[in-house]
Enzyme design. Structure first.
Site, PDB file in Angstrom:
ATOM      1  N   CYS A 199      17.342 -54.079 -22.425  1.00  0.00           N
ATOM      2  CA  CYS A 199      18.553 -54.784 -21.970  1.00  0.00           C
ATOM      3  C   CYS A 199      18.354 -56.286 -21.867  1.00  0.00           C
ATOM      4  CB  CYS A 199      18.965 -54.291 -20.593  1.00  0.00           C
ATOM      5  SG  CYS A 199      19.061 -52.536 -20.485  1.00  0.00           S
TER       6      CYS A 199
HETATM    7  N1  CO8 Z   1      32.589 -36.489 -17.952  1.00  0.00           N
HETATM    8  C1  CO8 Z   1      32.961 -35.877 -16.817  1.00  0.00           C
HETATM    9  N2  CO8 Z   1      32.176 -35.796 -15.723  1.00  0.00           N
HETATM   10  C2  CO8 Z   1      30.973 -36.364 -15.790  1.00  0.00           C
HETATM   11  C3  CO8 Z   1      30.501 -37.018 -16.946  1.00  0.00           C
HETATM   12  C4  CO8 Z   1      31.359 -37.082 -18.077  1.00  0.00           C
HETATM   13  N3  CO8 Z   1      31.027 -37.681 -19.229  1.00  0.00           N
HETATM   14  N4  CO8 Z   1      29.278 -37.485 -16.706  1.00  0.00           N
HETATM   15  C5  CO8 Z   1      28.959 -37.140 -15.447  1.00  0.00           C
HETATM   16  N5  CO8 Z   1      29.972 -36.451 -14.903  1.00  0.00           N
HETATM   17  C6  CO8 Z   1      30.038 -35.860 -13.540  1.00  0.00           C
HETATM   18  C7  CO8 Z   1      28.670 -35.550 -12.986  1.00  0.00           C
HETATM   19  O1  CO8 Z   1      28.230 -34.273 -13.383  1.00  0.00           O
HETATM   20  C8  CO8 Z   1      28.937 -35.590 -11.487  1.00  0.00           C
HETATM   21  O2  CO8 Z   1      29.515 -34.409 -11.065  1.00  0.00           O
HETATM   22  P1  CO8 Z   1      29.158 -33.792  -9.621  1.00  0.00           P
HETATM   23  O3  CO8 Z   1      29.616 -34.836  -8.627  1.00  0.00           O
HETATM   24  O4  CO8 Z   1      29.922 -32.534  -9.588  1.00  0.00           O
HETATM   25  O5  CO8 Z   1      27.654 -33.633  -9.614  1.00  0.00           O
HETATM   26  C9  CO8 Z   1      29.978 -36.688 -11.366  1.00  0.00           C
HETATM   27  O6  CO8 Z   1      30.602 -36.808 -12.652  1.00  0.00           O
HETATM   28  C10 CO8 Z   1      29.376 -37.994 -10.972  1.00  0.00           C
HETATM   29  O7  CO8 Z   1      28.210 -38.249 -11.802  1.00  0.00           O
HETATM   30  P2  CO8 Z   1      27.298 -39.478 -11.622  1.00  0.00           P
HETATM   31  O8  CO8 Z   1      26.896 -39.616 -10.181  1.00  0.00           O
HETATM   32  O9  CO8 Z   1      26.214 -39.441 -12.661  1.00  0.00           O
HETATM   33  O10 CO8 Z   1      28.349 -40.625 -12.018  1.00  0.00           O
HETATM   34  P3  CO8 Z   1      28.260 -42.141 -11.770  1.00  0.00           P
HETATM   35  O11 CO8 Z   1      29.423 -42.568 -10.999  1.00  0.00           O
HETATM   36  O12 CO8 Z   1      26.895 -42.570 -11.311  1.00  0.00           O
HETATM   37  O13 CO8 Z   1      28.432 -42.713 -13.258  1.00  0.00           O
HETATM   38  C11 CO8 Z   1      27.039 -43.721 -14.917  1.00  0.00           C
HETATM   39  C12 CO8 Z   1      27.478 -42.423 -14.261  1.00  0.00           C
HETATM   40  C13 CO8 Z   1      28.252 -44.330 -15.594  1.00  0.00           C
HETATM   41  C14 CO8 Z   1      25.982 -43.407 -15.958  1.00  0.00           C
HETATM   42  C15 CO8 Z   1      26.495 -44.687 -13.841  1.00  0.00           C
HETATM   43  O14 CO8 Z   1      25.570 -44.052 -13.021  1.00  0.00           O
HETATM   44  C16 CO8 Z   1      25.823 -45.916 -14.420  1.00  0.00           C
HETATM   45  O15 CO8 Z   1      26.397 -46.642 -15.205  1.00  0.00           O
HETATM   46  N6  CO8 Z   1      24.619 -46.206 -13.930  1.00  0.00           N
HETATM   47  C17 CO8 Z   1      23.866 -47.400 -14.346  1.00  0.00           C
HETATM   48  C18 CO8 Z   1      23.479 -47.200 -15.725  1.00  0.00           C
HETATM   49  C19 CO8 Z   1      22.795 -48.368 -16.316  1.00  0.00           C
HETATM   50  O16 CO8 Z   1      22.992 -49.517 -16.040  1.00  0.00           O
HETATM   51  N7  CO8 Z   1      21.968 -48.017 -17.206  1.00  0.00           N
HETATM   52  C20 CO8 Z   1      21.257 -48.979 -17.925  1.00  0.00           C
HETATM   53  C21 CO8 Z   1      21.459 -48.619 -19.299  1.00  0.00           C
HETATM   54  S1  CO8 Z   1      20.112 -49.191 -20.176  1.00  0.00           S
HETATM   55  C22 CO8 Z   1      20.602 -50.528 -21.013  1.00  0.00           C
HETATM   56  O17 CO8 Z   1      21.539 -51.180 -20.661  1.00  0.00           O
HETATM   57  C23 CO8 Z   1      19.847 -50.832 -22.285  1.00  0.00           C
HETATM   58  C24 CO8 Z   1      18.850 -49.766 -22.657  1.00  0.00           C
HETATM   59  C25 CO8 Z   1      18.425 -49.845 -24.064  1.00  0.00           C
HETATM   60  C26 CO8 Z   1      19.506 -49.529 -25.061  1.00  0.00           C
HETATM   61  C27 CO8 Z   1      19.664 -48.072 -25.384  1.00  0.00           C
HETATM   62  C28 CO8 Z   1      20.521 -47.874 -26.633  1.00  0.00           C
HETATM   63  C29 CO8 Z   1      20.765 -46.405 -26.981  1.00  0.00           C
END
Ligand code: CO8
Length: 374
Positions: A157
């Site tokens: 990132c």
């Molecule tokens: N559809 C429906 N429901 C879903 C989905 C979906 N797609 N995904 C999860 N849910 C459900 C879960 O199962 C959960 O259900 P329950 O409450 O019943 O257990 C509920 O929704 C809530 O799930 P989460 O707690 O996981 O949801 P969040 O509100 O945390 O959102 C995110 C998930 C969007 C992934 C969030 O946690 C996030 O964005 N976190 C930070 C991520 C981040 O910044 N990551 C860094 C990425 S790395 C980067 O930027 C570069 C890396 C290198 C590049 C890679 C290229 C491939």
């Protein structure tokens, strides 16, 4: 002769295709339903976990993403494939990422009023490079007719901000006169489109910036780099195990752990306070406060992360003008997110206005640049 180092131009190249949340979710859900039907017995017996369904509403609410660009759309929505179908190119052809890089580089050179003769270093810096060597940067250098040298950098990132730091240092040291920093983020081949929790996160894009001495800058929008700041702290919460050693490990080189995977909640909780502390310390170095910063070009991973970080810094909700969001159109584009935000939202700033570019994510890694409009 001044010693100041500036960003004198930026380029943003969008791939030709895009995929909406609805298209992506329809394909994933059809794949999941088929998977569950085909594996009904194992799922019933408890030896296999059923694939949960995805939802376009969840994606938008949880991340701010509505759509993402993709370099090649074919294959991603095919439930029997679930990955892009990118034709292999021969060694005599320009590689895909070099082509993306060149598209963005040309736009940055134009914006900076520069030609190949004005550049003597090319840094290609992104989350993945499609091969180890020869460096993509050297391929780009050759294709653009740039003399000097080039090298690739991988910092996930923070690849873009960390490369800008290197450019700043080279210009400051006098070891380069013009540096082209390019971020061809071809993320789609590394996305696990079969994983409900991460299939929506990433998009493809290419960004570029020209960094040079203030004395040689002639463009309309010149930003002095006041200072840079970087920090890294090891974490397994965002990881890809894809690599050349898999061949010797006798494992599936394309297994789920070889693709992007993360503990999204943990990342959210751990990275937000790190970013707030990092930015606060950076400003304090200059006895500036957040009120002095006119524009926040923050990493674009999740709208709720950006809102939380901005709110902690400012003590209030930021306006979209102060802290632009590009996630709706672009999704997470790895290191390019803050550079996209800059490219789209910098021309209205006035001389003397401060802005802050900041990346945060895998590594963990955080990189920032404090800039001031000339
Ligand atoms: N559809 C429906 N429901 C879903 C989905 C979906 N797609 N995904 C999860 N849910 C459900 C879960 O199962 C959960 O259900 P329950 O409450 O019943 O257990 C509920 O929704 C809530 O799930 P989460 O707690 O996981 O949801 P969040 O509100 O945390 O959102 C995110 C998930 C969007 C992934 C969030 O946690 C996030 O964005 N976190 C930070 C991520 C981040 O910044 N990551 C860094 C990425 S790395 C980067 O930027 C570069 C890396 C290198 C590049 C890679 C290229 C491939």
């Amino acid at each position: 002769m001044t010693n100041s180092v500036v960003i004198s131009g930026s380029g943003l190249w969008n791939p030709p295709h895009s995929i909406s949340n609805e298209e992506l979710v329809d394909a994933y859900n059809a794949y999941a339903i088929k998977f569950n039907e085909q594996n009904a017995d194992e799922i019933e017996a408890g030896s296999l976990v059923a694939k949960p369904l995805s939802s376009a509403e969840f994606i938008q609410k949880a991340s701010g993403i509505r759509s993402r660009y993709c370099y090649v759309k074919d294959g991603i929505l095919d439930i029997n494939r679930m990955r892009p179908m990118i034709a292999e190119r021969s060694d005599d052809e320009l590689s895909d990422q070099a082509e993306m890089a060149i598209n963005a580089a040309k736009l940055a050179l134009k914006a900076a009023n520069k030609t190949a003769d004005d550049i003597d270093v090319v840094i290609v810096s992104c989350a993945y490079t499609q091969r180890s060597y020869p460096a993509l940067a050297i391929e780009v250098q050759g294709a653009l007719g740039i003399k000097g040298f080039g090298f690739d950098m991988l910092v996930a990132c923070s690849a873009a901000t960390f490369a800008l730091h290197r450019a700043y240092e080279m210009i400051t040291a006098g070891t380069a006169k013009g540096v082209l920093v390019i971020n061809p983020e071809l993320t789609s081949p590394q996305v696990n489109y079969c994983d409900r929790d991460s299939h929506f996160i990433f998009g493809d894009v290419a960004t570029a910036m020209v960094v040079e001495n203030a004395d040689t800058a002639t463009s309309d929008h010149v930003f002095e780099i006041i200072s840079t700041k970087a920090v890294t702290q090891f974490s397994n919460n965002i990881r890809s195990n894809f690599g050349y050693v898999s061949r010797a490990n006798d494992v599936d080189p394309y297994g789920a752990d070889k693709l992007f995977h993360q503990e999204g909640r943990k990342v959210f909780k751990e990275v937000c306070p790190m970013a707030v502390e990092h930015i606060s310390e950076h400003l304090t170095r200059h006895t500036l406060t957040t009120a002095d910063v006119k524009r926040w070009w923050l990493h674009q991973a999740n709208i709720n992360m950006n809102n939380l970080i901005s709110k902690k810094l400012l003590g209030r909700e930021p306006t979209r003008e102060e802290a632009p969001i590009v996630l709706d159109q672009y999704a997470n584009t790895a290191s390019a997110g803050s550079i996209i935000a800059f490219s789209m939202h910098h021309k209205d700033l006035q001389a003397g206005d401060y802005g802050l570019l900041c990346s945060f994510g895998a590594g963990y890694s955080i990189g920032s640049l404090l800039v001031r409009k000339k």
